[in-house]
Design an enzyme around this catalytic site. Sequence first.
Site, PDB file in Angstrom:
ATOM      1  N   ASP A  15       0.885  -1.169   0.000  1.00 19.14           N
ATOM      2  CA  ASP A  15       0.000   0.000   0.000  1.00 19.14           C
ATOM      3  C   ASP A  15       0.922   1.217   0.000  1.00 19.14           C
ATOM      4  OD1 ASP A  15      -2.351   1.607   0.236  1.00 19.14           O
ATOM      5  OD2 ASP A  15      -1.939   1.805   2.385  1.00 19.14           O
ATOM      6  N   GLU A  26      -1.337  -1.345  -4.816  1.00 24.33           N
ATOM      7  CA  GLU A  26      -2.539  -0.570  -5.103  1.00 24.33           C
ATOM      8  C   GLU A  26      -2.220   0.520  -6.121  1.00 24.33           C
ATOM      9  OE1 GLU A  26      -5.333   2.233  -2.474  1.00 24.33           O
ATOM     10  OE2 GLU A  26      -5.267   0.153  -1.790  1.00 24.33           O
ATOM     11  N   ASP A  57      -2.334   1.081   7.361  1.00 28.63           N
ATOM     12  CA  ASP A  57      -1.570   0.922   6.118  1.00 28.63           C
ATOM     13  C   ASP A  57      -1.093  -0.515   5.930  1.00 28.63           C
ATOM     14  OD1 ASP A  57      -1.477   3.738   5.071  1.00 28.63           O
ATOM     15  OD2 ASP A  57      -0.618   4.060   7.055  1.00 28.63           O
TER      16      ASP A  57
END
Length: 180
Positions: A18, A77, A149
């Site tokens: 991420d 992502e 996160d």
Amino acid sequence: MPDALPTWSETLIILGIDPGSRITGYGIIKVEKQRHVYVTSGCIKTSGENITERLHQIYRGIKEIVTTYEPQEAAIEQVFMHQNPGAALKLGQARGAAIVAAGTIGIDVYEYSARQVKQSVVGYGAANKEQVQHMVVTLLGLSGTPQADAADALAVALCRIHSRDGIGTMVKGIRQGRLQ
């Protein structure tokens, strides 16, 4: 693309990322047959105002993780369009540093939108962070809740697993209580 993807009868290690210019979450999941085993997760927290140094910190952190855990695949992502173009640019740069670091051991890096990750893990593409964290804890059988996160990175890794296996198999497995 690799010549032959590992089947679920083999062990597969997946790195989820991420990205962020200040905090980059990471998560490692091992897949043994159809069982998802949590390995580790955490955050690379960058310091300083110089974007170049922060990008180096992300690169070094991800490179250390891939060297240590030797994942066969990585998932990250995608950038979504921020209202602030400068923030989107920095996020894209952080993604680039992470992708290059993950690629240092020659693995493929797959990209998923935030909506795809949420749909895969929660079943709802507009899920909030708390819902994602809850499902990560549930799917991996964790005793505690990872930092946001890190949970997002684990969700990205789970999305990769689910996209390889097919979402229908994942849902069936949850109903049968065989996915952890």
